[in-house]
Motif scaffolding. Structure first.
Motif, mmCIF file in Angstrom:
data_model
loop_
_atom_site.group_PDB
_atom_site.id
_atom_site.type_symbol
_atom_site.label_atom_id
_atom_site.label_comp_id
_atom_site.label_asym_id
_atom_site.label_seq_id
_atom_site.Cartn_x
_atom_site.Cartn_y
_atom_site.Cartn_z
ATOM 1 N N PHE A 130 0.829 -1.201 0.000
ATOM 2 C CA PHE A 130 0.000 0.000 0.000
ATOM 3 C C PHE A 130 0.863 1.251 0.000
ATOM 4 C CE2 PHE A 130 -2.598 -3.306 1.997
ATOM 5 C CZ PHE A 130 -3.754 -3.232 1.231
ATOM 6 N N ASP A 131 0.322 2.334 -0.539
ATOM 7 C CA ASP A 131 1.016 3.612 -0.603
ATOM 8 C C ASP A 131 0.630 4.454 0.608
ATOM 9 O OD1 ASP A 131 2.129 6.047 -1.158
ATOM 10 O OD2 ASP A 131 1.026 6.404 -3.018
ATOM 11 N N PRO A 132 1.553 4.720 1.551
ATOM 12 C CA PRO A 132 1.209 5.464 2.766
ATOM 13 C C PRO A 132 0.855 6.921 2.525
ATOM 14 C CG PRO A 132 3.570 5.044 2.671
ATOM 15 C CD PRO A 132 2.952 4.254 1.556
ATOM 16 N N GLU A 133 1.083 7.407 1.309
ATOM 17 C CA GLU A 133 0.682 8.780 0.998
ATOM 18 C C GLU A 133 -0.779 8.859 0.563
ATOM 19 O OE1 GLU A 133 2.481 11.511 1.572
ATOM 20 O OE2 GLU A 133 3.867 10.103 2.493
ATOM 21 N N GLU A 134 -1.380 7.717 0.268
ATOM 22 C CA GLU A 134 -2.790 7.702 -0.107
ATOM 23 C C GLU A 134 -3.643 7.999 1.124
ATOM 24 O OE1 GLU A 134 -6.113 4.489 -1.625
ATOM 25 O OE2 GLU A 134 -3.991 4.087 -2.025
ATOM 26 N N GLU A 135 -4.683 8.793 0.960
ATOM 27 C CA GLU A 135 -5.498 9.229 2.094
ATOM 28 C C GLU A 135 -6.084 8.047 2.869
ATOM 29 O OE1 GLU A 135 -6.663 12.717 4.206
ATOM 30 O OE2 GLU A 135 -5.322 12.384 2.518
ATOM 31 N N GLY A 136 -6.556 7.048 2.144
ATOM 32 C CA GLY A 136 -7.152 5.898 2.809
ATOM 33 C C GLY A 136 -6.140 5.111 3.625
ATOM 34 N N VAL A 137 -4.882 5.072 3.179
ATOM 35 C CA VAL A 137 -3.837 4.356 3.903
ATOM 36 C C VAL A 137 -3.426 5.155 5.145
ATOM 37 C CG1 VAL A 137 -1.525 3.343 3.765
ATOM 38 C CG2 VAL A 137 -3.054 3.254 1.784
ATOM 39 N N LYS A 138 -3.341 6.478 5.023
ATOM 40 C CA LYS A 138 -3.091 7.312 6.199
ATOM 41 C C LYS A 138 -4.149 7.052 7.261
ATOM 42 C CE LYS A 138 -0.881 11.291 3.918
ATOM 43 N NZ LYS A 138 -1.006 12.746 3.645
ATOM 44 N N PHE A 139 -5.385 6.974 6.803
ATOM 45 C CA PHE A 139 -6.522 6.714 7.674
ATOM 46 C C PHE A 139 -6.327 5.397 8.412
ATOM 47 C CE2 PHE A 139 -10.875 5.218 8.431
ATOM 48 C CZ PHE A 139 -11.503 6.352 8.904
ATOM 49 N N ASP A 140 -5.940 4.364 7.692
ATOM 50 C CA ASP A 140 -5.761 3.053 8.299
ATOM 51 C C ASP A 140 -4.551 3.018 9.228
ATOM 52 O OD1 ASP A 140 -7.999 2.050 7.137
ATOM 53 O OD2 ASP A 140 -7.016 0.334 6.189
ATOM 54 N N CYS A 141 -3.503 3.783 8.927
ATOM 55 C CA CYS A 141 -2.343 3.836 9.817
ATOM 56 C C CYS A 141 -2.736 4.388 11.181
ATOM 57 C CB CYS A 141 -1.241 4.697 9.199
ATOM 58 S SG CYS A 141 -0.373 3.922 7.799
ATOM 59 N N ILE A 142 -3.558 5.434 11.191
ATOM 60 C CA ILE A 142 -4.041 5.979 12.460
ATOM 61 C C ILE A 142 -4.945 4.972 13.151
ATOM 62 C CG2 ILE A 142 -5.484 7.762 13.521
ATOM 63 C CD1 ILE A 142 -2.800 8.813 12.722
ATOM 64 N N ARG A 143 -5.735 4.255 12.365
ATOM 65 C CA ARG A 143 -6.676 3.308 12.947
ATOM 66 C C ARG A 143 -5.959 2.190 13.714
ATOM 67 N NH1 ARG A 143 -11.648 0.567 9.643
ATOM 68 N NH2 ARG A 143 -11.720 2.654 8.775
ATOM 69 N N VAL A 144 -4.748 1.840 13.282
ATOM 70 C CA VAL A 144 -3.977 0.816 13.994
ATOM 71 C C VAL A 144 -3.760 1.236 15.446
ATOM 72 C CG1 VAL A 144 -1.725 -0.326 14.133
ATOM 73 C CG2 VAL A 144 -2.869 -0.086 11.926
ATOM 74 N N PHE A 145 -3.628 2.539 15.685
ATOM 75 C CA PHE A 145 -3.437 3.039 17.044
ATOM 76 C C PHE A 145 -4.671 2.850 17.929
ATOM 77 C CE2 PHE A 145 0.201 5.939 15.779
ATOM 78 C CZ PHE A 145 1.122 5.301 16.601
ATOM 79 N N ALA A 146 -5.795 2.465 17.336
ATOM 80 C CA ALA A 146 -6.993 2.226 18.140
ATOM 81 C C ALA A 146 -6.932 0.900 18.879
ATOM 82 C CB ALA A 146 -8.235 2.249 17.251
ATOM 83 N N ALA A 147 -5.917 0.083 18.576
ATOM 84 C CA ALA A 147 -5.757 -1.183 19.290
ATOM 85 C C ALA A 147 -5.518 -0.908 20.770
ATOM 86 C CB ALA A 147 -4.592 -1.972 18.694
ATOM 87 N N ALA A 148 -5.887 -1.858 21.603
ATOM 88 C CA ALA A 148 -5.925 -1.635 23.049
ATOM 89 C C ALA A 148 -4.564 -1.347 23.661
ATOM 90 C CB ALA A 148 -6.546 -2.854 23.736
ATOM 91 N N GLY A 149 -3.494 -1.873 23.072
ATOM 92 C CA GLY A 149 -2.174 -1.702 23.639
ATOM 93 C C GLY A 149 -1.694 -2.981 24.301
ATOM 94 N N PRO A 150 -0.382 -3.107 24.474
ATOM 95 C CA PRO A 150 0.177 -4.373 24.956
ATOM 96 C C PRO A 150 -0.090 -4.651 26.428
ATOM 97 C CG PRO A 150 1.899 -2.725 24.728
ATOM 98 C CD PRO A 150 0.665 -2.128 24.149
ATOM 99 N N LEU A 151 -0.554 -3.657 27.180
ATOM 100 C CA LEU A 151 -0.784 -3.874 28.608
ATOM 101 C C LEU A 151 -2.231 -4.216 28.930
ATOM 102 C CD1 LEU A 151 1.358 -1.008 30.196
ATOM 103 C CD2 LEU A 151 2.036 -3.274 29.427
#
Length: 257
Positions: A130-151
């Motif tokens: 995927f191309d990280p400069e594409e708007e939809g990919v930027k969107f998904d990169c931020i969405r990964v941060f919605a994961a609960a976290g390792p703790l």
């Protein structure tokens, strides 16, 4: 969202889902080791932070995400993606430096680590085509941060958020940052609190960054692996997520040889 390479002719969807489920289940492993190291429970870590800091976590995290998105994208023009082990080594060293001086240095290190983590996630998006400069990919990169976290114990919300349908518009990424920030604030607040542990601050800082980098790398592989699989297999993304959910919630039992 387009993919940059061609699909494999011999794609095994079931095997691919099995592999993603293993990644998902193993993502939080380093976090459990961290809890043993600092001798506390994740839900109690935030109580170690001063009230003034706790009250600012949401706004600090939202600001860090905005800065990280710009900085990570700009850095791609001059710095190539690095292998996962090197990313982990860099953030581990940064965590040690942040924890060495207690809360002040941990706060200063927070936006830098957030930027590096986002850059790592963008690199994994590229790895999956995927191309990280594409708007939809930027969107998904931020969405990964919605994961609960390792703790945090897996409560199913990670998969639920991945499956949420969102329309990518010009303001979608900014709106998503506002939505993700409170959840990520809790995750990063735990990291800050761990770095303030007396005497062990540098060790805890290194351990938390190791755990966080390992965790978000794995979650990014799951997220973009599903995206890639949906395109290559020409299957509905939601159906693949449901297949992953079944494997995560009811893992296969290994039979004795």
């Amino acid at each position: 969202m387009e993919i940059l390479d061609s699909p494999s002719a011999d794609l095994d969807v079931e095997a691919a889902l099995d592999a993603l489920a293993r990644r998902y289940r193993g993502a939080g492993g380093p976090g459990l080791q961290l809890l043993n190291l600092i001798g506390g429970q994740a839900e109690n870590l935030l109580d170690r932070l001063p009230a003034a800091i706790r009250s600012q976590l949401d706004t600090r995290t939202e600001a860090a995400l905005h800065v990280a998105l710009r900085a990570a994208s700009h850095s791609r023009r001059s710095v190539r993606d690095q292998p996962g082990w090197l990313n982990t080594a860099v953030t581990t060293a940064m965590g040690a430096a942040g924890g060495f001086g207690g809360l002040p240095t941990a706060l200063a290190e927070l936006p830098v680590t957030t930027t590096v983590l986002l850059r790592v996630i963008q690199g994994i998006a590229t790895e999956h085509g995927f191309d990280p400069e594409e708007e939809g990919v930027k969107f998904d990169c931020i969405r990964v941060f919605a994961a609960a976290g390792p703790l945090e114990a897996d409560d199913g919300t990670d998969l639920a958020f991945i499956s949420t349908r969102m329309i990518v518009t010009g303001q979608a990424v900014q709106s998503l940052i506002v939505r993700v920030a409170p959840r990520l604030a809790t995750v990063l607040g735990q990291k800050l609190a761990a770095q303030t542990v007396p005497v062990l601050g540098a060790v805890a800082g290194a351990a938390t960054n190791y755990a966080y980098t390992s965790y978000y790398q794995e979650m990014a592989h799951v997220h973009f692996g599903l995206r890639r699989l949906a395109i290559h297999a020409d299957q509905d993304h939601a159906e693949l997520i449901e297949g992953l959910r079944e494997r995560v919630e009811d893992p296969p039992v290994k039979r004795a040889g």
